[in-house]
Design an enzyme around this catalytic site. Structure first.
Site, PDB file in Angstrom:
ATOM      1  N   HIS A 131     -31.326  23.879 104.100  1.00 40.53           N
ATOM      2  CA  HIS A 131     -31.539  22.792 105.059  1.00 40.53           C
ATOM      3  C   HIS A 131     -32.848  23.082 105.783  1.00 40.53           C
ATOM      4  O   HIS A 131     -32.871  23.582 106.902  1.00 40.53           O
ATOM      5  CB  HIS A 131     -30.369  22.680 106.030  1.00 40.53           C
ATOM      6  CG  HIS A 131     -29.279  21.797 105.522  1.00 40.53           C
ATOM      7  ND1 HIS A 131     -29.435  20.437 105.402  1.00 40.53           N
ATOM      8  CD2 HIS A 131     -28.038  22.077 105.067  1.00 40.53           C
ATOM      9  CE1 HIS A 131     -28.315  19.905 104.911  1.00 40.53           C
ATOM     10  NE2 HIS A 131     -27.468  20.879 104.695  1.00 40.53           N
ATOM     11  N   ASP A 136     -28.725  19.300 108.618  1.00 38.45           N
ATOM     12  CA  ASP A 136     -27.465  19.923 109.025  1.00 38.45           C
ATOM     13  C   ASP A 136     -27.194  19.673 110.506  1.00 38.45           C
ATOM     14  O   ASP A 136     -26.057  19.401 110.914  1.00 38.45           O
ATOM     15  CB  ASP A 136     -27.471  21.429 108.729  1.00 38.45           C
ATOM     16  CG  ASP A 136     -28.741  22.135 109.212  1.00 38.45           C
ATOM     17  OD1 ASP A 136     -29.710  21.460 109.625  1.00 38.45           O
ATOM     18  OD2 ASP A 136     -28.774  23.378 109.165  1.00 38.45           O
ATOM     19  N   TYR A 336     -40.594   4.015  99.946  1.00 41.88           N
ATOM     20  CA  TYR A 336     -39.924   3.832 101.233  1.00 41.88           C
ATOM     21  C   TYR A 336     -40.787   2.886 102.063  1.00 41.88           C
ATOM     22  O   TYR A 336     -42.010   3.063 102.120  1.00 41.88           O
ATOM     23  CB  TYR A 336     -39.794   5.144 102.005  1.00 41.88           C
ATOM     24  CG  TYR A 336     -38.804   6.150 101.478  1.00 41.88           C
ATOM     25  CD1 TYR A 336     -38.052   5.919 100.341  1.00 41.88           C
ATOM     26  CD2 TYR A 336     -38.632   7.365 102.139  1.00 41.88           C
ATOM     27  CE1 TYR A 336     -37.162   6.864  99.868  1.00 41.88           C
ATOM     28  CE2 TYR A 336     -37.731   8.313 101.680  1.00 41.88           C
ATOM     29  CZ  TYR A 336     -37.004   8.063 100.543  1.00 41.88           C
ATOM     30  OH  TYR A 336     -36.124   9.001 100.077  1.00 41.88           O
ATOM     31  N   GLU A 412     -31.002  25.632 118.588  1.00 42.23           N
ATOM     32  CA  GLU A 412     -29.793  24.803 118.602  1.00 42.23           C
ATOM     33  C   GLU A 412     -29.425  24.313 120.000  1.00 42.23           C
ATOM     34  O   GLU A 412     -28.475  23.554 120.166  1.00 42.23           O
ATOM     35  CB  GLU A 412     -28.620  25.603 118.016  1.00 42.23           C
ATOM     36  CG  GLU A 412     -28.852  26.018 116.572  1.00 42.23           C
ATOM     37  CD  GLU A 412     -27.896  27.100 116.092  1.00 42.23           C
ATOM     38  OE1 GLU A 412     -27.500  27.068 114.909  1.00 42.23           O
ATOM     39  OE2 GLU A 412     -27.549  27.996 116.904  1.00 42.23           O
TER      40      GLU A 412
END
Length: 435
Positions: A131, A136, A336, A412
């Protein structure tokens, strides 16, 4: 009578806004309490990454969590996607929230206890899987958002659709996938989505901060193939050839004039890149053909179309001038659209982002030439895509590892802020708050 009606409307709106503010106070407490669980989910997914269209373990984890919350769950959407539908206790709009699930064919080098050791096969070769873009964390934050919003289901003025999307980084060669396939399979219908919000963690933005941009925020992308055909000859007798290598070199140089001479650089940026050139197999043979592969990036539909037309014209006419031919395919396999934040929606929801993060922690960002398939949703409904800081405080952004690299790392500590932002955007949109 008219004044009384307007007063009644204002009174009703005031009541709704007061109720929303009370719910947002609950969101803040619940999101902060969830922070350890968000980290646990993210680390588990990080340690067990899966490539696009193969996110079976991740999808099972998501589906089980949503079902445990009493949310209606659809699985197998666009191969491995999961969609959760939370119907509020009161009528109102349908708000979609999206997270992407896939990892990348990158071998991790970060020294963390939950580093990925997973290997898989990608385009016929064995690769490490990591990741390396933060998906994630997106999954963990949307799982947390679902938990918080489901706890106040009876107070919601509308419906929330949680979209957990596979293959944002692109489907395996020869397969369909990602947001484009989800839209094709009806993810924005039944019930019909009114608005969509999404976020992306950013390793070069300090944790606790949010950045955004109205209009074109991420580029449209088209991959391309140019095949130049000439006439083969012995390398000692070049006058007997039509040399596709020389022609290809001229095409590459001429393509550089598109950005420098055809694009209004005061409005938008763009990119024309040739990333691969292949032709010939010996030093003394001028080959018959050369293949070039490249990418085009633009921040508006008009610029995107201009790039495509100019590449085709320059390649074919340059080749023609030398007696060769050039075949151009755009896109070759990937397209895209521009990730386009609806300006009115962005202006309306900016106060929400400022309230949740603090005005000084929300900043306008420059457009980037990276691409995001969130754009396929935005082609159908108004959408807002913003960026959440994941860089440790006090770090130099120029020295932090970029996304899609083996050393990619995020702090985090900002996950609960991501949950608050997604929840508050949902609640405020449902209540009609904003400018």
């Amino acid at each position: 009578m008219k004044k009384l009606y307007l007063l009644a409307l204002l009174f009703g709106a005031g009541q709704a806004w007061a109720q929303t503010d009370a719910l947002k106070a609950q969101v803040a407490k619940k999101a902060d309490a969830l922070q350890p669980q968000l980290v646990t989910w993210r680390r588990d997914i990080h340690e067990h990454p899966e490539l696009g269209n193969h996110e079976t373990r991740t999808a099972a984890l998501i589906a089980a969590h949503l079902k445990s919350l009493g949310i209606e769950v659809q699985t197998g959407v666009a191969k491995t996607g999961v969609v959760g539908i939370l119907k509020g206790g009161k009528p109102g709009p349908v708000v979609a929230l999206r997270a992407d699930m896939d990892a990348l064919p990158v071998t991790e080098r970060v020294a963390i206890p939950f580093a990925s050791k997973v290997k898989s096969t990608y385009n016929g070769a064995e690769v490490g899987v990591m990741h390396a873009c933060g998906h994630d964390s997106h999954v963990a934050m949307l799982m947390g958002t679902a938990q918080v919003l489901s706890s106040m289901k009876s107070e919601l003025h509308g419906t929330v659709k949680f979209i957990f999307q596979p293959a944002e980084e692109g489907a395996p060669f020869g397969e369909e996938g990602g947001a484009e396939l989800m839209v094709k399979e009806g993810v924005l219908a039944n019930p019909k989505v009114d608005v969509i919000f999404g976020l992306h963690i950013n390793a070069q933005t300090e944790v606790g901060k949010i950045t955004y941009r109205p209009g074109g925020t991420m580029a449209a992308v088209n991959d391309m193939q140019i095949v130049v055909k000439g006439r083969q000859s012995h390398g000692a007798y070049p006058w007997m050839s039509i040399d596709p290598i020389v022609v290809s070199a001229q095409i590459i140089n001429n393509l550089q004039t598109i950005v420098s001479r055809n694009l209004n650089l005061t409005e938008n940026a763009a990119v024309v890149t040739i990333g691969s050139i292949n032709g010939g197999n010996r030093s003394n043979i001028i080959p018959e053909k050369v293949e070039m592969l490249g990418t085009l990036r633009a921040l508006s539909k008009a610029d995107e179309q201009m790039l495509i037309e100019r590449v085709k014209t320059i390649a074919t006419k340059t080749a023609e001038a030398a007696g060769a031919t050039a075949e151009v395919k755009i896109p070759l396999s990937t397209h895209y659209p521009v990730t386009y934040n609806d300006p009115a929606l962005t202006e309306k929801m900016l106060p929400t982002l400022q309230a949740v993060a603090g005005t000084n922690n929300v900043a306008l960002k420059p457009a980037v030439t990276g691409a995001e398939d969130f754009s396929f949703y935005q082609e159908k409904v108004p959408g807002l895509f913003f960026f959440l800081g994941g860089m440790p405080k006090g770090t130099d952004p120029a020295k932090t590892a970029a996304h899609h690299t083996p050393d990619f790392y995020i702090d985090e500590g900002g996950f609960s802020l991501g949950v608050k932002a997604l929840c508050d955007l949902t609640l405020d949109y449902m209540a009609g708050k904003g400018k």
